[in-house]
Design a protein around this motif. Sequence first.
Motif, PDB file in Angstrom:
ATOM      1  N   THR A  25       0.662  -0.888   0.578  1.00 50.69           N
ATOM      2  CA  THR A  25      -0.027   0.349  -0.401  1.00 50.69           C
ATOM      3  C   THR A  25       0.766   1.321  -0.575  1.00 50.69           C
ATOM      4  OG1 THR A  25      -1.763  -1.363   1.072  1.00 50.69           O
ATOM      5  CG2 THR A  25      -2.348   0.749   1.041  1.00 50.69           C
ATOM      6  N   LYS A  28       2.293   1.787  -3.322  1.00 54.26           N
ATOM      7  CA  LYS A  28       1.365   2.094  -4.392  1.00 54.26           C
ATOM      8  C   LYS A  28       0.598   3.727  -3.823  1.00 54.26           C
ATOM      9  CE  LYS A  28      -2.090  -1.481  -3.771  1.00 54.26           C
ATOM     10  NZ  LYS A  28      -2.461  -1.871  -3.893  1.00 54.26           N
ATOM     11  N   ASN A  29       0.917   3.829  -2.770  1.00 57.51           N
ATOM     12  CA  ASN A  29       0.288   5.146  -2.306  1.00 57.51           C
ATOM     13  C   ASN A  29       1.630   6.608  -3.317  1.00 57.51           C
ATOM     14  OD1 ASN A  29      -1.670   4.952  -1.295  1.00 57.51           O
ATOM     15  ND2 ASN A  29      -1.162   4.746   0.470  1.00 57.51           N
ATOM     16  N   ASP A  92      -7.136   0.425   0.950  1.00 53.47           N
ATOM     17  CA  ASP A  92      -6.262  -0.603   0.797  1.00 53.47           C
ATOM     18  C   ASP A  92      -7.313  -1.642   0.018  1.00 53.47           C
ATOM     19  OD1 ASP A  92      -5.419  -2.450  -1.401  1.00 53.47           O
ATOM     20  OD2 ASP A  92      -3.025  -1.834  -1.429  1.00 53.47           O
ATOM     21  N   LYS A 139      -4.737   1.698  -7.243  1.00 54.80           N
ATOM     22  CA  LYS A 139      -4.097   1.566  -5.967  1.00 54.80           C
ATOM     23  C   LYS A 139      -4.555   0.533  -5.544  1.00 54.80           C
ATOM     24  CE  LYS A 139      -4.852   2.941  -1.795  1.00 54.80           C
ATOM     25  NZ  LYS A 139      -4.697   4.007  -1.308  1.00 54.80           N
TER      26      LYS A 139
END
Length: 417
Positions: A25, A28-29, A92, A139
């Motif tokens: 996560t 991805k962020n 997520d 995401k």
Amino acid sequence: MTTDVAATLAAEAAAAAKAVAVLSTEQKNTVLQAFADKIRHATAAILTENRAEVAEAEANGTSAAMLDRLTLTPERIEAMASAIEQIIRLKDPVGQTRQIEQRPNAINIAKRRIPLGVICMIYEARPNVTADAGALCFKSGNAVILRCGREAIKTSLAIAAAMRQALAEHKLPAAVISIVPDPDRNLLLSLLKQDQFIDLVIPRGGEGLIRFVTEHSRIPVIQHFKGVCHLFVDQSADLAMALNLLLNGKVQRPGVCNALEALLVHQAIAADFLPMAAKALAEHQVKVHACADSINYFAGASPITTDEFGQEYLAPEIAVRVVADLDGAIAHIDRFGSQHTEVICTADQANADRFIATVDTAVVMHNASSRFSDGGELGLGAEIGISTSKLHAYGPMGLEALTTEKYVVTGVGQVRQ
């Protein structure tokens, strides 16, 4: 040749999806923030392409509703970037695990949320979909193939280029976000046959586009043919509230799918409410198509027959009908609604409960505007689409709708007897 291009795009996206599926996560962020930053930095380049496409669309006589969707401004580009940052803040769904049970033989059953794989987005004059879909798919751990209509292709390419620059800087495959550079329909038809690589198709646009995609796809399609949204003003409604819901739903932005297209009024309060509605709609220059029981309240209204209801005007136009009661309103919606969004304005909780339970629609509102039927307004972040079919999603689709669940079974060597 188009088959080869489509197969290559799909195969590369499928390979890229595996690279996204394993990202944390936090990773991805970080990339999502880079998406937002790159889009802001590319504002001038995006607007240059967009102004040219808007001018061409105007010259071609494109409708006002389509022009509104096509047009970008610095504020709308900032809204795209801000929407990506809202997605960063969302939980997520990938990796979420829920316990099912432990069987008598001690094997443990759980379900874990995983990405779908490759999403193919097909859209018309909506360049903001490029950013929304790219960010939501990323995401949720998916790769995305974006196929924009020719009226917005250059704008969409400019937005995608900014996002792909962020992918390159983070050493991720460019095919995580692919954009089809040629809007040729034969290429689209070839893409719709790539069921070996593409897991879901989401078309966003007019009813003709969605029906075309549905009829020609070998891949599951999320359907949203049109948004014929109704407001039913019940006998016990607060009339001032009902008027606000009517104006917000019809006037604020009439060219979108969650705008109101029809007003249903209980016969017991028609004489009180319809003059209020007529005055307000006239002030906002809304064209009215009125039934025989309501037409005398509206100056210059066009008569409408029963068979003519169910239109998606996407313009400052609305249909009006007086109904006998709640059952009459539900029967009308059953016949003419599009399973998008339906609204009841009432102070009678029992009537509200029955409307909510009975009306077949993806989103139902009680004393709230139809304009809230939107992923962002419902807390999903930027939505990737709205489903008016029930498999596998219903209503505005956010991150979770871009994932599925798989069973995870854990044992200590058990074998089936």
